[in-house]
Design an enzyme around this catalytic site. Structure first.
Site, PDB file in Angstrom:
ATOM      1  N   VAL A 182       0.831  -1.207   0.000  1.00  0.00           N
ATOM      2  CA  VAL A 182       0.000   0.000   0.000  1.00  0.00           C
ATOM      3  C   VAL A 182       0.866   1.258   0.000  1.00  0.00           C
ATOM      4  CG1 VAL A 182      -1.746   1.307   1.277  1.00  0.00           C
ATOM      5  CG2 VAL A 182      -1.919  -1.174   1.120  1.00  0.00           C
ATOM      6  N   ALA A 192       9.274   5.701   6.963  1.00  0.00           N
ATOM      7  CA  ALA A 192       9.741   4.634   7.853  1.00  0.00           C
ATOM      8  C   ALA A 192       9.175   3.299   7.407  1.00  0.00           C
ATOM      9  CB  ALA A 192       9.322   4.931   9.295  1.00  0.00           C
ATOM     10  N   THR A 234       0.167   1.046   7.228  1.00  0.00           N
ATOM     11  CA  THR A 234       0.451  -0.248   7.833  1.00  0.00           C
ATOM     12  C   THR A 234      -0.848  -0.838   8.378  1.00  0.00           C
ATOM     13  OG1 THR A 234       0.778   0.449  10.142  1.00  0.00           O
ATOM     14  CG2 THR A 234       2.636   0.753   8.630  1.00  0.00           C
ATOM     15  N   VAL A 292     -12.450   1.721   5.035  1.00  0.00           N
ATOM     16  CA  VAL A 292     -13.604   0.970   4.511  1.00  0.00           C
ATOM     17  C   VAL A 292     -13.791   1.321   3.042  1.00  0.00           C
ATOM     18  CG1 VAL A 292     -16.057   0.480   4.761  1.00  0.00           C
ATOM     19  CG2 VAL A 292     -14.723   1.132   6.773  1.00  0.00           C
ATOM     20  N   ALA A 328     -11.791   0.938   0.427  1.00  0.00           N
ATOM     21  CA  ALA A 328     -10.637   1.463  -0.326  1.00  0.00           C
ATOM     22  C   ALA A 328     -10.876   2.919  -0.699  1.00  0.00           C
ATOM     23  CB  ALA A 328     -10.354   0.586  -1.546  1.00  0.00           C
ATOM     24  N   LEU A 337     -13.556   4.255  -2.138  1.00  0.00           N
ATOM     25  CA  LEU A 337     -14.962   4.660  -2.240  1.00  0.00           C
ATOM     26  C   LEU A 337     -15.327   5.692  -1.168  1.00  0.00           C
ATOM     27  CD1 LEU A 337     -16.659   1.187  -2.851  1.00  0.00           C
ATOM     28  CD2 LEU A 337     -16.191   2.958  -4.540  1.00  0.00           C
ATOM     29  N   GLU A 386      -4.706 -10.336   2.710  1.00  0.00           N
ATOM     30  CA  GLU A 386      -3.555 -10.143   3.575  1.00  0.00           C
ATOM     31  C   GLU A 386      -2.541 -11.253   3.269  1.00  0.00           C
ATOM     32  OE1 GLU A 386      -3.109  -7.662   5.620  1.00  0.00           O
ATOM     33  OE2 GLU A 386      -5.117  -6.789   5.413  1.00  0.00           O
ATOM     34  N   ASP A 414     -11.745  -8.626   9.491  1.00  0.00           N
ATOM     35  CA  ASP A 414     -11.594  -7.416   8.694  1.00  0.00           C
ATOM     36  C   ASP A 414     -12.952  -6.752   8.471  1.00  0.00           C
ATOM     37  OD1 ASP A 414     -10.006  -5.644   6.846  1.00  0.00           O
ATOM     38  OD2 ASP A 414     -11.403  -6.496   5.389  1.00  0.00           O
ATOM     39  N   LYS A 461     -14.605  -3.138   9.884  1.00  0.00           N
ATOM     40  CA  LYS A 461     -15.216  -2.151   8.991  1.00  0.00           C
ATOM     41  C   LYS A 461     -16.642  -1.826   9.420  1.00  0.00           C
ATOM     42  CE  LYS A 461     -12.377  -3.433   4.995  1.00  0.00           C
ATOM     43  NZ  LYS A 461     -12.333  -4.093   3.674  1.00  0.00           N
TER      44      LYS A 461
END
Length: 792
Positions: free
Chosen positions: A470, A499, A550, A604, A606, A608, A662, A673, A677
């Site tokens: 990401v 980092a 992260t 939530v 991505a 959108l 993941e 996950d 959300k």
């Protein structure tokens, strides 16, 4: 007639002196040329006198260096036939100076008179050199026509006598003459000085006396700048200033011109032009009586005094007592303490004023002596002295009668976590001055410069943690979009920190995005998260944004301290927003109080606009009654991919290889996950929900979540037949699997649901997400948001 003054850097080297020669020879009017000492020489003279006073024979080395500096310049630029004559004059001056230093060394005494004589040698020697370079033009001794009286601890020009002497002296000259700046003499004929920067003053005094057409101050910058260019890289020259604006800026730390310079020429309305010796073609800054319009800019410039000490005298016994302030400032004047800012509470129980740090002890003693009785009675109960401060002033004629300037200023300071300790604004509305901690000066100057449109672009300073899938994609997007944002939105995004899990890099001037991987690999800064956070806070940059790419609990734990230090947080990490409701609420509250952003839209859906849409509905007065959503692009991809040829285990592997899941797919398959959300959306919808409140109906046996990842792949393969059999039944019924999260009147759940062809979820393809929002307004026909919902 013109008066031209060249500063120390302008005559600091042989090359620069030749540039002065070119500038002077290009003039079409008669010229009085005022020169400073060679660059750095005045400091050397003072240092040498201190060494001699201390009985340190090292003063001889410093004296020798002063001599060599002048003789070296002569050797480089004076013609051979004149070199001996000039060298002789300079050696004689150096010999006289040596004798004075010897006397100081032997008797270990250095009077003010002796200090003045020593300091005068810089200009006396440089003026001989410049006069010879210009063709052995006449050189006048300023001590013969600039006269001073001693008053309140300093030399004050006797203008009546001085003006008459200047007119008489210069009436006998024409063309070009050279005058040493800085030096003068008193009624006894003793050498005096006009203070550091006094060469500007010398030039102004002569210009005023002779009604010069213009006073040109030649220095090493292109004019007055909107701010200190050493602090603000985007500072730029100011084309025009009024006398009042220039006076204010120079008083508050702009080193371009010596503050007293303006007064003599202001009275005669003689324009001043600030020019750059090393960039003679630059137009510079014109200072005149003309009121310069500038409707688009409320302020002209920003200046600062870093050497600030704040003194506060407080006591109930001060209230309503006539003459307290008169006694206070008279006592300070008698102690030769200069006050440059005053702030008093309307209740009169405290008076605060700003002075230089070096005057703090004198001020304290003067106050305690003057108010000894009041202190003994308890009428004055507190005298506080605070150092490590700075005074900032914003200056501009256009501030007059423009509402909201002070509000905008202090709002800008507050948003960036800069605490204003004291402030003052005169009725003229030309200057607003305020005191802050010295450590915040750089940040304060930058945000003011930007806020008042002195900067063309708004700037964000970005710190990124996480440069994996990401984070790396984010950097690519940032690199691609930077020029577009700068051109069309006047937004400059500068990456100043990055980092990974092991190391970090920081650079306040900006990090080249393409170099991030290499710089991290070679960095010696070990990332313990805590030290990265502290390093960010210590940098104290304005408009700072912390971006978390992260899934780390440890990184999420940094948010509160960052927000508390007025650093915006933008995160793709779901941990914080789905943590305990208490922590979630605290983060939102800290962000609100500090006036910074805590943004987690990508938690939530991505890219959108789900969270922002819910926020907008609620802000407009709507109420979320129910939401149904397919929020896992990974699970949607898996169940859309299942077919007779692609069993469950292969579909999961394909999701992992495509980067949708993941690294450990069990995180997605567990439903945690989606639970996170749903919790986030429920909270944003106004419901106080914890993860433990969400009802979860698992579709994968618990055995799959035990053991290693290799064990998982073996175990999940045993489910292929079962899922294929159920898939065929669903297919025959015209139904499909969708993993759905639901919030219904405050109750939340997640489950693998079977939906038929009439349902909006039925045709959801690939890794897309969809959400249905049922609200008081969107009741019969829910609002639907649908689109790509997974991947970097």
């Amino acid at each position: 007639m013109k008066v031209l003054k060249f500063g120390g850097t302008s005559v600091g080297t042989a090359e620069n002196i030749l540039q002065v020669k070119r500038i002077v020879e290009s003039q079409t009017e008669d010229v009085v040329l005022v020169v400073s000492a060679l660059g750095g020489v005045t400091d050397m003279l003072i240092k040498t006198s201190e060494q001699a006073l201390a009985g340190d024979e090292i003063y001889l080395e410093q004296l020798n260096a002063i001599g060599e500096k002048h003789l070296e310049v002569i050797d480089q630029i004076i013609p051979e036939d004149k070199k001996e004559l000039l060298t002789g004059k300079i050696r004689q001056l150096l010999n006289d100076l040596s004798n004075i230093y010897r006397g100081v060394y032997l008797i270990e005494e250095l009077s003010q008179r002796t200090s003045n004589i020593i300091a005068s040698y810089g200009e006396r020697m440089s003026s001989y050199i410049v006069a010879m370079v210009l063709g052995d033009v006449p050189r006048l001794d300023a001590r013969k026509f600039i006269k001073t009286n001693f008053s309140y601890g300093k030399n004050v020009v006797d203008f009546e006598q001085t003006d008459a002497l200047i007119r008489k002296t210069l009436a006998e000259t024409n063309g070009l003459v050279v005058v040493p700046g800085f030096i003068a003499s008193n009624e006894k004929g003793e050498t005096t000085t006009l203070g550091r920067g006094g060469s500007d003053y010398t030039a102004a005094i002569i210009a005023a006396a002779m009604q010069a057409s213009v006073l040109e101050i030649w220095t090493d910058v292109d004019g007055f700048m909107t701010a200190d260019p050493r602090v603000i890289k985007k500072a730029y020259p100011i084309a025009k200033l009024s006398y009042a604006e220039a006076m204010e800026l120079s008083h508050f730390g702009a080193k371009v011109i010596y503050p007293p310079t303006i007064f003599p020429v202001l009275q005669k309305e003689i324009p001043i032009v600030i020019k750059n010796t090393m960039n003679a073609d630059s137009p510079g800054t014109l200072i005149s009586s003309e009121k310069v319009s500038g409707k688009d800019k409320a302020i002209k410039g920003i200046s600062s005094i870093n050497d600030t000490c704040l003194v506060t005298m407080q006591g109930i016994g001060m209230v309503g007592v006539i003459g307290i302030n008169h006694r206070l400032f008279q006592a300070l004047a008698n102690a030769n303490v200069s006050v440059f800012l005053v702030s008093q509470a309307s209740s009169e129980n405290s008076t605060t004023f700003a002075i230089k740090n070096e005057d703090a002890e004198s001020a304290d003693q003067a106050i305690r002596k003057e108010f000894a009785k009041e202190i003994a009675r308890g009428d004055i109960n507190n005298i506080t002295i605070e150092k490590e401060l700075a005074t900032i002033a914003i200056v501009g004629e256009n501030m007059k009668k423009t509402p909201g300037i002070a509000g905008k200023l202090f709002n800008t300071m507050g948003r960036n976590g800069v605490n204003v300790i004291a402030c003052a604004q005169g009725a003229s509305e030309l200057n607003i001055s305020f005191v802050i901690k010295l450590s915040s000066v750089r940040k304060a100057l930058n945000v003011i410069h930007e806020s008042f449109f002195l900067s063309e672009n708004k700037e964000l300073n970005l710190f990124l943690v996480g440069v994996g899938t990401v984070g790396s994609d984010f950097l690519k997007q940032l690199a691609k979009q930077q020029s577009e944002l700068l051109t069309n939105s006047h937004l400059r995004i500068t990456l100043v920190g990055a980092a990974n899990s092991k190391k970090y890099i920081l650079d306040r001037d900006g990090i080249e995005i393409s170099q991030v991987p290499a710089l991290l690999a070679n960095s010696e800064n070990q990332n313990t998260l805590e030290n990265f956070k502290e390093a960010i806070i210590d940098m104290n940059l304005y408009n700072s944004v912390f971006v978390d790419c992260t899934a780390s609990d440890g990184v999420a734990a940094l948010y509160k301290d960052l927000l508390d230090n007025n650093i915006h947080v933008v995160t793709a990490n779901k941990v914080a927003a789905s943590s305990s409701f208490e922590n979630y609420s605290e983060l939102k509250e800290v962000a609100r109080k500090r006036g910074v952003k805590f943004l987690f839209e990508t938690n939530v859906g991505a890219g959108l606009p789900i969270i922002s849409t819910i926020n907008s509905l609620i802000k407009s007065g709507d109420k979320i009654q129910k939401l149904e959503a397919v929020l896992s692009g990974t699970l949607n991809f898996i169940f859309n991919t299942l077919s007779e040829k692609i069993p469950l285990s292969k579909a999961i592997l394909m999701a992992k290889e495509a980067g949708y899941s993941e690294p450990d797919p069990r995180i997605d398959l567990s439903g945690i996950d989606v639970i996170r959300k749903v919790v986030i959306l429920s909270r944003e919808s106004g419901y106080s929900i914890e993860q433990s409140d969400v009802i979860m109906k698992p579709f994968i046996p618990a055995a799959c979540f035990k053991g290693s990842l290799d064990d998982f792949w073996k175990e999940v393969a045993t489910l292929d037949e079962q899922f294929e059999a159920e898939r065929k039944v669903l297919e025959s019924q015209g139904k499909r699997w969708k993993f759905v999260g639901t919030l219904d009147n405050g109750k939340a759940s997640v489950e693998l649901r079977k939906v038929d062809q009439g349902h909006p979820f039925y045709d959801l393809e690939g890794s897309n997400n969809i959400i249905l929002l049922t609200t008081e307004r969107y009741n019969e026909y829910p609002m639907m948001i649908r689109g790509y919902g997974a991947g970097a």
